[in-house]
Design a protein around this motif. Structure first.
Motif, PDB file in Angstrom:
ATOM      1  N   ALA A 109      26.867   0.041  -4.463  1.00  0.00           N
ATOM      2  CA  ALA A 109      26.901   1.457  -4.087  1.00  0.00           C
ATOM      3  C   ALA A 109      28.196   1.825  -3.379  1.00  0.00           C
ATOM      4  N   GLY A 110      28.688   0.926  -2.519  1.00  0.00           N
ATOM      5  CA  GLY A 110      29.877   1.238  -1.735  1.00  0.00           C
ATOM      6  C   GLY A 110      31.179   1.015  -2.479  1.00  0.00           C
ATOM      7  N   LEU A 111      31.421  -0.211  -2.917  1.00  0.00           N
ATOM      8  CA  LEU A 111      32.709  -0.577  -3.498  1.00  0.00           C
ATOM      9  C   LEU A 111      32.746  -0.433  -5.013  1.00  0.00           C
ATOM     10  N   GLY A 112      31.579  -0.407  -5.656  1.00  0.00           N
ATOM     11  CA  GLY A 112      31.534  -0.281  -7.108  1.00  0.00           C
ATOM     12  C   GLY A 112      32.295  -1.379  -7.817  1.00  0.00           C
ATOM     13  N   VAL A 113      32.132  -2.613  -7.349  1.00  0.00           N
ATOM     14  CA  VAL A 113      32.942  -3.718  -7.888  1.00  0.00           C
ATOM     15  C   VAL A 113      32.686  -3.918  -9.378  1.00  0.00           C
ATOM     16  N   SER A 114      33.734  -4.319 -10.079  1.00  0.00           N
ATOM     17  CA  SER A 114      33.596  -4.645 -11.497  1.00  0.00           C
ATOM     18  C   SER A 114      33.415  -6.135 -11.720  1.00  0.00           C
TER      19      SER A 114
END
Length: 308
Positions: A109-114
């Motif tokens: 939700a926060g960093l939206g890491v891939s």
């Protein structure tokens, strides 16, 4: 490099990175291997790390152990080409998150890491109950990739911050540098001291070392990077790390004498690389004997640094 101190409210341009995650104390060769494997075509390279170090949060009275302060870690990561640094506040909120909550609230939700890359011994979440298998399952559930980097060895032994601390404590900065992949550095702001060095003909730049693991006390040949101000650049020098036994009991600090330099550095930030250990701290009969030894130390430091 863009630096963020929280995981909420980030613009889209600062989300979606492929991140390496860990404490990265020292940014040694093992850490660098994790970071290298985090690089993905088309995605910014990010670092997820924590400040203070979780060990400091849980045991604030324990002996200092850090190889780097946050400033030094940031500079080293920037040199490695990191695009996004997420230096997350390790506090009661973050420490209380389960592994699953950390993934969903921070990484997704926060960093939206891939993509997330960690070392094989990585643990996370409340009670360190999350591990690499937890992370793999979470990646499958939330749609981000996961890479587990194998641990790196040096002369048959696993590279670790502990091994580097041992080398430094024993006065072996070159061995520490071989495991780090760079010189061990102490960074910080120049503080006003007692100005004894100036009176003796050796004006020094004084830095505090509170919160850091102390290398063996004594005199070192050093490379000094002046990071701010009018005199930015790299200088050779000699430095004393210790309690100044000639002048009573004192708090440990680092005093660096820059060769062939005459500027004012008060308030500027320095990065001091410990290159070679020259001798232990000593108490001399008088100031003349101290000055004679300081001249000898500087000659030795010049010779060492001239051979690099």
């Amino acid at each position: 490099m863009r630096t963020h101190f929280h995981w909420t409210g980030l613009p889209d341009a600062d989300r979606g990175a492929s991140v390496a995650m860990g404490n990265f104390d020292g940014v040694h060769l093992g850490h660098q291997a994790v970071i290298a494997q985090a690089r993905r075509p088309g995605a910014p390279l990010g670092i997820v790390t924590f400040e203070p170090h979780p060990r400091q949060f849980f045991a604030p009275q324990a002996p200092a152990f850090r190889l780097m302060n946050a400033e030094a870690r940031t500079h080293r990561l920037e040199k490695l080409g990191v695009d996004q640094l997420y230096e997350l506040p390790f506090d009661a909120v973050l420490s209380g998150m389960t592994a699953e909550e950390f993934v969903s609230e921070v990484l997704v939700a926060g960093l939206g890491v891939s993509h997330v890359t960690v070392g094989a011994d990585f643990c996370f979440g409340k009670g360190r109950k999350g591990n690499v298998d937890t992370l793999r399952r979470a990646g499958e559930e939330h749609g981000f990739g996961v890479t587990i980097a194998e641990l790196v060895s040096f002369e048959g032994e696993e590279i670790s911050s502990t091994a580097i601390r041992t080398a430094l404590a024993e006065g072996r900065p070159r061995d520490a540098a071989r495991m780090l992949g760079h010189w061990h550095r102490i960074e910080g702001e120049i503080l006003h001291g007692d100005k004894r060095g100036r009176d003796l003909g050796f004006p020094t730049a004084n830095m505090g070392v509170a919160g850091l693991h102390l290398p063996k006390l004594g005199v070192y040949a050093v490379k000094v990077d002046v990071l701010t101000g009018l005199h930015q650049g790299t200088y050779d020098g000699a430095a004393s790390l210790g309690v100044r036994p000639m002048f009573g009991e004192n708090t440990p600090n680092l005093e660096s004498f820059l060769f062939d330099f005459g500027g004012n550095l008060y308030g500027e930030h320095l990065s001091v690389a410990l290159v070679d250990y020259l001798r232990p701290e000593m108490k001399f009969e008088d100031l003349d004997a101290l000055v004679t030894q300081m001249r000898t130390d500087c000659d030795r430091a010049r010779a060492v640094l001239g051979d690099l």
